[in-house]
Design an enzyme around this catalytic site. Structure first.
Site, short mmCIF file in Angstrom:
data_model
loop_
_atom_site.label_atom_id
_atom_site.label_comp_id
_atom_site.label_asym_id
_atom_site.label_seq_id
_atom_site.Cartn_x
_atom_site.Cartn_y
_atom_site.Cartn_z
N PHE A 2 -3.27 2.33 -11.62
CA PHE A 2 -4.06 3.29 -12.42
C PHE A 2 -4.91 2.60 -13.47
CE2 PHE A 2 -0.24 5.50 -11.01
CZ PHE A 2 -0.78 6.64 -10.40
N GLU A 90 -6.50 -3.87 -2.69
CA GLU A 90 -5.05 -3.99 -2.43
C GLU A 90 -4.71 -5.39 -1.93
OE1 GLU A 90 -3.21 -1.62 -3.35
OE2 GLU A 90 -4.11 0.31 -2.95
#
Ligand SMILES: Nc1ncnc2c1ncn2[C@@H]1O[C@H](COP(=O)(O)OP(=O)(O)O)[C@@H](O)[C@H]1O
Ligand SMILES: Cc1cn([C@H]2C[C@H](O)[C@@H](COP(=O)(O)O)O2)c(=O)[nH]c1=O
EC number: 2.7.1.21
Length: 196
Positions: A2, A90
């Protein structure tokens, strides 16, 4: 988590595309587990923002892969090599990250953006992200907002009982926290484990 990594990567990708450069975006196939088939060819941020290239786009692609080698990229390996820019999201899930990024930047002359978590929920190194630090032109460490006190967040706290290092998920499994809230939660958890 986040901290705005995917959002930041989206901005980099959009800026490069606006300059007319071909961008090949690589993301982890594990995201398909989390978001469904839609995640195969789209970057997806926590607020739902998506970046996808359509068929009219100039050779640019977004692809979910298992590995960064020819086996993982499959039929897209040549398109990846031919792109002006390679962007990896990622990255903590990608094996052989440093050799891949080095080849892109130094043998193929590509601009390379890599975003990912440097540490896991235990605050231990996650995959090969930290191996890139000595190779990078620029490192940006982003922060979110602590879900418990509102200060800047530094770490990802796992809020679900599971000890697997790889556990794909979002708010259902993790909370971004500051140092004080991370330490307080770890102390609480240790206390309740020793009381059992
Ligand atoms: N506690 C939080 N702190 C910061 N952003 C949050 C938080 N909770 C939800 N968000 C949302 O997440 C978005 C960032 O998502 P994303 O770019 O996917 O981050 P990351 O890739 O670092 O996990 C923010 O723009 C915001 O809308
Ligand atoms: C901390 C931590 C995270 N994960 C997983 C959870 C998410 O699927 C991704 C991180 O995504 P984000 O874009 O940074 O929010 O990683 C994990 O498997 N193990 C962990 O310890």
């Amino acid at each position: 988590m986040f901290a705005g990594k995917t959002t930041h990567l989206m901005r980099c990708v959009e800026r490069e595309r606006a300059r007319g450069r071909t961008v090949f975006v690589i993301k982890s196939e594990l995201d398909v587990e989390r978001f469904g088939e839609d995640a195969r060819d789209a970057l997806i941020a926590h607020d739902g923002k998506r970046v996808r290239f359509d068929a009219s786009d100039d050779g640019g692609r977004v692809r979910a892969v298992r590995t960064l080698d020819a086996a993982g990229l499959g039929a897209d390996a040549a398109a990846c090599d031919a792109a002006d820019v390679v962007a990896v999201d990622e990255a903590q899930f990608m094996g052989d990250l440093a050799p891949f990024a080095r080849r892109c930047a130094e043998e193929l002359g590509q601009t390379v953006y890599v975003c990912g978590l440097d540490g896991d929920y235990r605050r231990e190194r996650f995959g090969g992200v930290l191996d890139l630090i000595p190779l990078c032109d620029t490192v940006t460490r982003l922060r979110g907002t602590c879900a418990e006190c509102g200060d800047e967040s530094l770490f990802s706290r796992r809020v679900e009982a599971s000890e697997d290092v790889v556990r794909v998920g979002g708010r259902d499994k993790y909370a971004p926290v500051c140092r004080a809230c991370y330490v307080a939660a770890s102390t609480r958890e240790r206390g309740s484990a020793s009381a059992r």
